[in-house]
Design a protein around this motif. Structure first.
Motif, short mmCIF file in Angstrom:
data_model
loop_
_atom_site.label_atom_id
_atom_site.label_comp_id
_atom_site.label_asym_id
_atom_site.label_seq_id
_atom_site.Cartn_x
_atom_site.Cartn_y
_atom_site.Cartn_z
N VAL A 1 0.84 -1.20 0.00
CA VAL A 1 0.00 0.00 0.00
C VAL A 1 0.88 1.25 0.00
CG1 VAL A 1 -1.77 1.29 1.23
CG2 VAL A 1 -1.84 -1.20 1.24
N ARG A 2 1.89 1.24 0.82
CA ARG A 2 2.78 2.40 0.89
C ARG A 2 3.44 2.68 -0.46
NH1 ARG A 2 8.10 3.29 4.84
NH2 ARG A 2 7.88 5.57 4.98
N GLU A 3 3.86 1.62 -1.13
CA GLU A 3 4.48 1.78 -2.44
C GLU A 3 3.47 2.28 -3.48
OE1 GLU A 3 6.78 -0.97 -5.80
OE2 GLU A 3 6.25 -1.82 -3.85
N LEU A 4 2.27 1.70 -3.47
CA LEU A 4 1.25 2.11 -4.43
C LEU A 4 0.84 3.56 -4.25
CD1 LEU A 4 -1.18 -0.97 -4.57
CD2 LEU A 4 -0.08 0.12 -6.54
N GLU A 5 0.58 3.96 -3.01
CA GLU A 5 0.13 5.33 -2.78
C GLU A 5 1.22 6.34 -3.09
OE1 GLU A 5 -1.96 6.16 0.79
OE2 GLU A 5 -3.64 4.87 0.23
N GLY A 6 2.47 5.94 -2.88
CA GLY A 6 3.55 6.82 -3.27
C GLY A 6 3.55 7.06 -4.77
N GLY A 7 3.31 5.99 -5.54
CA GLY A 7 3.25 6.12 -6.99
C GLY A 7 2.02 6.87 -7.47
N LEU A 8 0.93 6.71 -6.77
CA LEU A 8 -0.32 7.37 -7.16
C LEU A 8 -0.31 8.86 -6.82
CD1 LEU A 8 -2.86 4.68 -5.91
CD2 LEU A 8 -2.56 5.38 -8.29
N GLY A 9 0.53 9.25 -5.88
CA GLY A 9 0.53 10.65 -5.46
C GLY A 9 -0.42 10.95 -4.33
N VAL A 10 -0.90 9.90 -3.62
CA VAL A 10 -1.77 10.12 -2.46
C VAL A 10 -0.91 10.63 -1.31
CG1 VAL A 10 -3.32 9.06 -0.80
CG2 VAL A 10 -3.37 8.32 -3.19
N VAL A 11 -1.23 11.80 -0.82
CA VAL A 11 -0.44 12.43 0.23
C VAL A 11 -1.17 12.43 1.56
CG1 VAL A 11 0.58 14.61 0.97
CG2 VAL A 11 0.88 13.86 -1.39
N ASP A 12 -2.48 12.58 1.54
CA ASP A 12 -3.24 12.74 2.78
C ASP A 12 -3.37 11.40 3.50
OD1 ASP A 12 -5.10 13.29 4.78
OD2 ASP A 12 -6.09 14.80 3.54
N PRO A 13 -2.78 11.26 4.69
CA PRO A 13 -2.85 9.98 5.41
C PRO A 13 -4.23 9.65 5.93
CG PRO A 13 -1.80 11.65 6.78
CD PRO A 13 -1.98 12.26 5.43
N ALA A 14 -5.17 10.61 5.91
CA ALA A 14 -6.53 10.33 6.34
C ALA A 14 -7.31 9.58 5.28
CB ALA A 14 -7.26 11.63 6.69
N ARG A 15 -6.73 9.37 4.12
CA ARG A 15 -7.44 8.69 3.05
C ARG A 15 -7.63 7.21 3.37
NH1 ARG A 15 -5.70 4.82 -1.39
NH2 ARG A 15 -7.36 4.98 -2.92
N GLY A 16 -6.56 6.51 3.71
CA GLY A 16 -6.67 5.08 3.97
C GLY A 16 -6.44 4.69 5.42
N ARG A 17 -5.76 5.55 6.16
CA ARG A 17 -5.52 5.35 7.59
C ARG A 17 -4.89 3.99 7.89
NH1 ARG A 17 -8.33 9.23 10.77
NH2 ARG A 17 -9.65 10.58 9.49
N TRP A 18 -3.94 3.59 7.07
CA TRP A 18 -3.25 2.31 7.26
C TRP A 18 -1.90 2.48 7.95
CZ3 TRP A 18 1.37 2.97 4.88
CH2 TRP A 18 1.43 3.91 3.84
N HIS A 19 -1.44 3.70 8.11
CA HIS A 19 -0.08 3.97 8.52
C HIS A 19 0.21 3.47 9.95
CE1 HIS A 19 -1.71 6.81 5.63
NE2 HIS A 19 -0.51 6.91 5.10
N GLY A 20 -0.74 3.69 10.86
CA GLY A 20 -0.56 3.21 12.22
C GLY A 20 -0.53 1.70 12.28
N ASP A 21 -1.35 1.03 11.45
CA ASP A 21 -1.34 -0.43 11.42
C ASP A 21 0.00 -0.96 10.93
OD1 ASP A 21 -3.92 -0.66 12.34
OD2 ASP A 21 -4.82 -1.04 10.39
N LEU A 22 0.56 -0.33 9.89
CA LEU A 22 1.86 -0.78 9.38
C LEU A 22 2.93 -0.62 10.44
CD1 LEU A 22 3.82 -1.79 7.27
CD2 LEU A 22 3.88 0.53 6.27
N ALA A 23 2.96 0.53 11.12
CA ALA A 23 3.97 0.75 12.15
C ALA A 23 3.83 -0.27 13.28
CB ALA A 23 3.85 2.17 12.71
N GLU A 24 2.59 -0.54 13.70
CA GLU A 24 2.37 -1.51 14.77
C GLU A 24 2.81 -2.90 14.35
OE1 GLU A 24 -1.38 -3.41 17.28
OE2 GLU A 24 -1.52 -1.35 16.53
N ALA A 25 2.47 -3.30 13.12
CA ALA A 25 2.86 -4.62 12.63
C ALA A 25 4.37 -4.74 12.52
CB ALA A 25 2.20 -4.89 11.28
N LEU A 26 5.03 -3.67 12.10
CA LEU A 26 6.50 -3.69 12.01
C LEU A 26 7.13 -3.88 13.39
CD1 LEU A 26 6.97 -0.84 9.38
CD2 LEU A 26 7.77 -3.21 9.11
N VAL A 27 6.57 -3.25 14.39
CA VAL A 27 7.09 -3.43 15.75
C VAL A 27 6.93 -4.90 16.17
CG1 VAL A 27 6.77 -2.84 18.18
CG2 VAL A 27 6.71 -1.05 16.43
N ARG A 28 5.78 -5.47 15.83
CA ARG A 28 5.53 -6.85 16.25
C ARG A 28 6.51 -7.85 15.64
NH1 ARG A 28 -0.97 -8.08 16.49
NH2 ARG A 28 -1.61 -6.27 17.72
#
Length: 605
Positions: free
Chosen positions: A378-405
């Motif tokens: 998702v991070r790679e796709l949205e970077g390519g699409l030009g999606v900047v607003d993190p309120a669009r998909g709200r996946w960022h906290g989940d990715l950070a939490e999963a990375l910690v795990r």
């Protein structure tokens, strides 16, 4: 022609309801009894179609419009093709995409007037929905037929904006095409198309974090409004709803989407109804009303399945609702369906959303490694699409939490830092609070217990004040698990701090119960029970188990029978048996005794 006559006969009888108003019923009866062209019959049928359309019966209007076309003489105004195209557009409104496509194709086979041909091409494009790759060859023909007519070009350029977004994943180009379409429509005096294009432009600017977004929304909302567009799922009202919900204005978003939903239901606009049911469900989910969100999402999915409209997008959102308040296995299945459909359609926008839903479901299911794989995409796709607003998909906290795990706190911190910059610039307060929750887990993984607890406490308080009930409960759960479940954070807790008792989970359980967040509530109950009566499984082994598998294993360690486990977890005995089989396979063991031995650190071969 015979084909159009067949469509008329197929559509009209089935569409006409028993309680149809007398003028509509009379017009249809007279038309069916009249063989050949009849200008008076055609006019009466056209009026009846308009009346049906106004009464919110577009399917009836489509059938009557086809009958009107059959009785329209060759030299009449409006002509037969114009009536057929109106019937096709009514069929689209009613969700009858196959009928609309058939009518448009027949018009294209015989029409020569550019305006009729372009309108027919637009129906073909609209009938394809998000599967634009299937009709990509249509666009050059539509442009050729439009010539240099600004009104016709506006229609085609608006569709090219959608093509740029869905097929090419070029948000900047999509915005430019929409702006061009709005300008052409204004020159031609086509207010409905201008409003649709402005609404689309506003949505692109919102996702891009573009500074012009508020001004474009104001332009799209400016009078005069067109009633045909005001409640369209791509119109200005929908753009305003998206702006409100991304800006944490949940109460206003609910009022806006509820009014839109009521209007499209009154008008019989099936496609918009699917979208707005999903929008209302999203508002309820953000507000922490998981049961209500799940009911609305399932209703939207049933309608999408019945009509074939927006199935991938609706499956994607229903996955999020299931993960919050329903069944995690169903959430996983729906998210995978959405991913598969988006990939088949070549729809990059919804592919990123579907992968975000899949990653979330995987995180809730306890498969952090799989969640990381999905959310990295998702991070790679949205970077390519030009999606900047993190309120669009709200996946960022989940990715950070999963990375910690999975033991990747450095990458988790990078996700948090990059996203925080964007959220600060756009003033996305709820996103910032979720990022703080994730950063607290990073700190805990580094042994910074005190700062982590303080950051989690602050995040929970802010999310509660903003009205994000489920996110507030997740922060409370993380706070309770900070010291009791160190292995779930990816590293051992620094020694010396007393371990709190099961009461630490009471606040999280209360908040999840208030939200009707059943999958999360089961996790809390399992964590509390496991802390009270049994030692945790070894960290490396635990990371291989899904949430239900971990719960079953914990109850086995308590000495519970399969029947007792089924009763505790609200599942069948057969499901317990199948889950245990998976646990044995994943842990490389053969029996319940081996689970206890592994938990005690005495695994045998």
């Amino acid at each position: 022609t015979y084909f159009i006559d067949l469509l008329a006969r197929r559509a009209a009888p089935a569409a006409l309801p028993p309680a149809a108003p007398a003028p509509i019923a009379r017009a249809r009866h007279r038309a069916l009894s009249s063989p050949g062209p009849d200008p008076r019959a055609a006019a009466r049928l056209g009026e009846a179609a308009a009346a049906a359309r106004d009464r919110g019966a577009p399917s009836v209007a489509a059938g009557l419009g086809l009958l009107a076309a059959r009785h329209t003489p060759a030299d009449a105004v409006p002509g037969a093709d114009e009536r057929r195209l109106q019937a096709a557009e009514d069929a689209l409104t009613a969700g009858e995409t196959d009928l609309a496509r058939d009518i448009a194709r027949q018009v294209l086979a015989q029409a020569t007037a550019p305006v009729d041909r372009v309108r027919a091409w637009i129906v073909v494009i609209d009938a394809a929905g998000q599967a634009m790759a299937e009709i990509d060859a249509v666009f050059p023909h539509a442009l050729a037929d439009a010539g240099d007519d600004p009104g016709l070009l506006a229609l085609v350029r608006y569709q090219l904006a959608w093509r740029a977004l869905l097929m090419d994943g070029e948000m900047t180009k999509a915005r430019e095409e929409a702006a061009a379409a709005a300008g052409l429509a204004a020159r031609a005096g086509d207010r409905p198309t201008e409003l649709l294009a402005l609404g689309f432009q506003a949505q692109m600017e919102t996702l891009m974090g573009h500074p012009d977004a508020p001004a474009t929304i104001q332009r799209a909302m400016r009078e005069p409004q067109d009633p045909r567009v005001a409640c369209d799922h791509n119109g200005a009202g929908a753009a305003r709803f998206r702006w409100l919900i991304m800006g944490d204005r949940l109460a206003e978003a609910r009022t806006t989407i509820t009014a839109l939903l009521h209007e499209v239901q009154r008008r019989g606009m099936v496609e918009s109804e699917v979208h707005f049911l999903r929008g209302l469900a999203e508002t309820e989910l953000r507000s922490g009303h998981c049961g209500r969100a799940l009911d609305l999402a399932r209703e939207s999915l049933r309608l999408a399945r019945d009509t074939g409209i927006g199935e991938a997008a609706t499956a994607m959102f229903t996955s999020l609702a299931e993960a919050a308040g329903g069944d995690v296995d169903r959430a996983l299945a729906l998210a995978r369906e959405a991913v598969d459909r988006a990939e088949e359609d070549g729809d990059l926008i919804y592919l990123s959303r579907a992968l975000g839903a899949l990653g979330h479901a995987q995180l809730v299911a306890g498969d952090a490694a799989a969640a990381v794989r999905s959310l990295r995409r998702v991070r790679e796709l949205e970077g390519g699409l030009g999606v900047v607003d993190p309120a669009r998909g709200r996946w960022h906290g989940d990715l950070a939490e999963a990375l910690v795990r999975i033991g990747e706190p450095v990458e988790a911190q990078d996700v948090i830092d990059v996203t925080r910059q964007q959220a600060l610039r756009l003033e996305r307060e709820s996103v910032l609070a979720v990022l703080d929750r994730a950063e607290a887990l990073v700190r805990a993984a580094r042994g910074e217990q005190g700062p982590a607890e303080r950051q989690l406490t602050s995040a929970q308080d802010r999310l509660g004040k903003l009205g994000y009930g489920l996110e507030e409960a997740r922060a409370a759960y993380a706070l309770a698990g900070l010291r009791t479940l160190p292995h779930a954070l990816g590293s051992a807790r620094a020694g010396g701090t007393p371990m709190p008792g099961p009461a630490s989970f009471d606040e999280a359980a209360r908040l999840f119960r208030r939200c009707r967040a059943l999958p999360w509530l089961r996790q809390v109950e399992s964590a509390s029970a496991g802390h009270q009566t049994s030692p945790p499984l070894a960290s490396a082994a635990l990371d291989t188990l899904a949430a239900t598998e971990r719960q079953v294993a914990a109850l086995v360690m308590e000495g519970a029978t399969n029947r007792e486990i089924a009763a505790r977890l609200f599942i069948s005995v057969k499901t317990v048996e199948a889950t245990l089989t998976r646990v044995y396979r994943k842990l490389g063991i053969r029996s319940r005794v081996d689970i206890v031995r592994l938990a005690a650190g005495r695994r045998t071969g």
